[in-house]
Design a protein around this motif. Sequence first.
Motif, mmCIF file in Angstrom:
data_model
loop_
_atom_site.group_PDB
_atom_site.id
_atom_site.type_symbol
_atom_site.label_atom_id
_atom_site.label_comp_id
_atom_site.label_asym_id
_atom_site.label_seq_id
_atom_site.Cartn_x
_atom_site.Cartn_y
_atom_site.Cartn_z
ATOM 1 N N TYR A 40 0.837 -1.202 0.000
ATOM 2 C CA TYR A 40 0.000 0.000 0.000
ATOM 3 C C TYR A 40 0.874 1.255 0.000
ATOM 4 O O TYR A 40 0.576 2.228 -0.684
ATOM 5 C CB TYR A 40 -0.946 0.013 1.201
ATOM 6 N N LYS A 44 1.030 4.022 -3.010
ATOM 7 C CA LYS A 44 0.816 5.452 -2.760
ATOM 8 C C LYS A 44 1.978 6.263 -3.323
ATOM 9 O O LYS A 44 1.775 7.303 -3.961
ATOM 10 C CB LYS A 44 0.653 5.708 -1.260
ATOM 11 N N GLU A 56 -5.399 -2.966 -8.526
ATOM 12 C CA GLU A 56 -6.328 -3.067 -7.392
ATOM 13 C C GLU A 56 -6.643 -4.512 -7.043
ATOM 14 O O GLU A 56 -6.831 -4.838 -5.878
ATOM 15 C CB GLU A 56 -7.613 -2.306 -7.695
ATOM 16 N N GLN A 75 -4.058 1.980 4.537
ATOM 17 C CA GLN A 75 -5.008 2.975 4.034
ATOM 18 C C GLN A 75 -5.024 4.208 4.926
ATOM 19 O O GLN A 75 -5.072 5.339 4.439
ATOM 20 C CB GLN A 75 -6.414 2.374 3.956
ATOM 21 N N HIS A 80 -4.491 6.291 1.576
ATOM 22 C CA HIS A 80 -4.515 5.719 0.230
ATOM 23 C C HIS A 80 -5.701 4.768 0.090
ATOM 24 O O HIS A 80 -5.922 3.919 0.943
ATOM 25 C CB HIS A 80 -3.203 4.972 -0.015
ATOM 26 N N LYS A 81 -6.437 4.915 -0.985
ATOM 27 C CA LYS A 81 -7.582 4.060 -1.301
ATOM 28 C C LYS A 81 -8.683 4.157 -0.249
ATOM 29 O O LYS A 81 -9.360 3.188 0.058
ATOM 30 C CB LYS A 81 -7.153 2.592 -1.454
ATOM 31 N N THR A 82 -8.869 5.332 0.316
ATOM 32 C CA THR A 82 -9.902 5.493 1.339
ATOM 33 C C THR A 82 -11.182 6.104 0.779
ATOM 34 O O THR A 82 -12.232 5.984 1.398
ATOM 35 C CB THR A 82 -9.403 6.382 2.493
ATOM 36 N N LYS A 84 -12.025 6.000 -2.852
ATOM 37 C CA LYS A 84 -12.450 5.419 -4.121
ATOM 38 C C LYS A 84 -13.538 4.379 -3.862
ATOM 39 O O LYS A 84 -13.274 3.305 -3.339
ATOM 40 C CB LYS A 84 -11.250 4.800 -4.837
ATOM 41 N N PHE A 87 -13.468 0.486 -5.057
ATOM 42 C CA PHE A 87 -12.436 -0.253 -4.331
ATOM 43 C C PHE A 87 -12.836 -0.448 -2.881
ATOM 44 O O PHE A 87 -12.645 -1.522 -2.316
ATOM 45 C CB PHE A 87 -11.088 0.471 -4.406
ATOM 46 N N LYS A 88 -13.391 0.584 -2.279
ATOM 47 C CA LYS A 88 -13.791 0.516 -0.874
ATOM 48 C C LYS A 88 -14.840 -0.588 -0.654
ATOM 49 O O LYS A 88 -14.764 -1.353 0.304
ATOM 50 C CB LYS A 88 -14.348 1.873 -0.455
#
Length: 115
Positions: A40, A44, A56, A75, A80-82, A84, A87-88
């Motif tokens: 992760y 990032k 992903e 995350q 990061h990726k919080t 989207k 994806f979530k």
Amino acid sequence: MKINYLCYLLLALALFGSMFFPHPLWTGLLLVNLLTLLVYGADKLAACKRWQRVPEITLLLFGVLGGWPGAILGQQLFRHKTQKQPFKTYFILSVVVNLLVILAAGYWFYGRMVV
């Protein structure tokens, strides 16, 4: 796609290396979580530098294989990726699938021993 192969190679090495410890399951889970956290962080960094990203599906697979605590930490730590949404949603589903598999395996192994 080379970064993806590197991620899977590191995952395989972590799982293989855990077999040489006294408690391979716990060691494997610890290594998968540490590796997930690093992946992760690397993703990032790649996003910020506009480098090749980790797919992903690879991030989700690491979570399904038990690395979801490391993914949650990654995350939050790397922000990061919080946000989207697709994806979530998939990430939450992967955590639920992992927990259901753990509960089913625990019931299958320990539930039959008690009865």
